[in-house]
Design a protein around this motif. Sequence first.
Motif: not given
Length: 95
Positions: A25, A28-30, A33, A80, A83-84, A89-90
Amino acid sequence: MGMLNLRHKDQAVQAKSRITAEMDTVQWTEHLRLEIAEAHREWVNANRFFDVAEGKDQIDYAIYSIITAEKRYEMLLRVAKRTCRVWPEWKGALQ
C-alpha cells in the motif's frame, strides 16, 4: 507444546502478511503520488508549449496536448481521492 508452536507460527505468518500488505500500500501510494506529480508537470509543459506555438498545426497539437494532460491529471487525482483515506498523504505531491 506442539500446538503452541503452531499458533506462534500462524501468528507470525499473519503478521508478515499484514506487513507485506502495508508495504504494498505504501509503495502503491508513493507510485500514485509520483504519477500525479508527473501528470501535473506534463500539463504545465503543454500549457507552456501552447504559449509559444506558431501556426495552425502547432496550435492544434498544443491544444490536444493540454486536453490529454489535463484529463490524465484529473483522473489520477480522482483515483487518489477515492483510494486514500487521509488527503494529507498527498501534501507535497506537486513539489
